[in-house]
Write an enzyme that holds these catalytic residues in place. Structure first.
Site, short mmCIF file in Angstrom:
data_model
loop_
_atom_site.label_atom_id
_atom_site.label_comp_id
_atom_site.label_asym_id
_atom_site.label_seq_id
_atom_site.Cartn_x
_atom_site.Cartn_y
_atom_site.Cartn_z
CD GLU A 108 -3.78 6.86 11.77
OE1 GLU A 108 -3.95 7.07 10.20
OE2 GLU A 108 -5.34 7.14 12.39
CE1 TYR A 155 -0.20 2.23 -11.49
CE2 TYR A 155 -1.84 3.69 -10.45
CZ TYR A 155 -1.52 2.73 -11.09
OH TYR A 155 -2.66 3.51 -12.46
FE FE Z 1 -3.96 5.66 8.60
#
Ligand code: FE
Length: 344
Positions: free
Chosen positions: A191, A127
């Site tokens: 992460e 986006y």
């Molecule tokens: Fe994640």
């Protein structure tokens, strides 16, 4: 997995993150790993969509020739180049590698939520790229063309290859350790480390009142990601308790060594993003910041910190704390369809 008719109720003491009694992967209650349910509930209450955030100002700033310098544009694009594929790698790991081997239904429940959130994140980057009229093919292909991004992705993908193998099964010491290593690489490194200097770059822009719509997208993403990280760490620490034999000294050394490799790759990436430094942030500051968060990740799984440096970006922890308190609904228009307004 045939169901035995009339079998006794589930014994939650047999429920394990991996290698649990596999007759109960569909029976949510009684629950043992309640941290997963808590994470699922938090995820639901944090729900958001990229299209709810106005990108109007970012579009004007990106089009204007006077707002952003060439260095700032390059930094923004390189960070997006990393982001656009990183959450797809995360989603694949959740759905294709972790889910299958996890025998706790409550953990599977959260993984379903997490997989969806990774898709929302990829949507957010798409986006931003689309709103600003960037060259989509170039940005989404950067993971192959920018060496510093390629090296980060490659570290994760190479280490995770084993458990993507359709023949891979948990249940032996070697494979269970391989699985736990995947979880550590996924949670602590992908992460827990590889996203954070890119988050810092985006908030650097925000602190200059530049590209604030994009930064707000990233705030929502970081809020989700801090839950993903907590959940991953909870799973690692629970497996450690359930199968303590897996967490050997040798294994500890391996995880520390991998984290250290990741820190070097992340530092190299930051150098690519900021060849000359912007907003008072330079590669040296990033090196310290990355080392600082790597120590925090190690500590969360009971490993000794390796760098012991001060956080050069204390405002980053403020951003994370702010995330917890900020009422995200204040800045956006939410119109989720609920029962009464569903239009079939
Ligand atoms: Fe994640």
């Amino acid at each position: 997995m045939p169901i035995t008719k009339g079998a006794k109720a589930v014994d939650i003491n047999k429920r394990k993150i991996i290698n649990g009694d596999d007759a109960d992967v569909v029976q949510l209650y009684p629950m043992r790993h309640t941290f997963a349910w808590d994470a699922y509930m938090v995820g639901n209450s944090n729900h958001w969509l990229p299209t709810e955030i106005s990108m109007q100002r970012d579009i004007e700033q990106w089009k204007s020739r006077d707002v952003l310098t060439d260095d700032e544009r390059k930094a923004f694009e390189t960070v997006l180049g990393f982001f656009t594929t990183a959450d797809s790698i995360a989603a694949n790991n959740v759905v294709l590698a972790l889910y299958k081997h996890i025998t706790s239904p409550e953990c599977r429940m959260y993984l379903l939520r997490q997989g969806y959130e990774e898709a929302i994140h990829t949507h957010a980057y798409q986006y931003i790229v689309e709103s600003l009229g960037m060259d989509e093919a170039r940005i989404f292909n950067m993971y192959r063309n920018v060496e510093a991004i390629y090296n980060k992705d490659n570290l994760v993908l190479n280490l995770n290859e084993g458990i993507f193998d359709p023949m891979f099964k948990t249940g032996t010491f070697e494979n269970d350790q391989k699985f736990l290593e995947n979880l550590c690489v996924f949670s602590l490194i992908l992460e827990g480390i590889f996203f954070y200097s890119s988050f810092a770059v985006m908030f650097g822009f925000q602190r200059q009142n530049k590209l604030t719509g994009s930064a707000e997208q990233i705030q929502y993403i970081m809020r989700d990601e801090s839950q993903h990280l907590n959940f991953g760490i909870n799973m690692i620490n629970t497996i450690k308790k359930e199968q303590p034999e897996l967490w050997t000294k040798e294994f500890e050394r391996r995880i520390i060594e991998l984290v250290k490799r990741a820190v070097v790759l992340e530092y190299t990436f930051a150098t690519e993003v900021f060849p000359r430094g912007i907003f008072g942030m330079n590669a040296e500051g990033f090196k310290k910041y990355i080392e600082h968060i790597a120590d925090r990740r190690l500590e969360r799984v009971g490993l000794p910190p390796q760098y012991n440096v001060e956080n050069p970006f204390p405002w980053m922890s403020e951003m994370i704390d702010l995330n917890k308190e900020k009422n995200f609904f204040e800045t956006r228009v939410t119109e989720y369809k609920t029962g009464g307004t569903l239009d079939w």
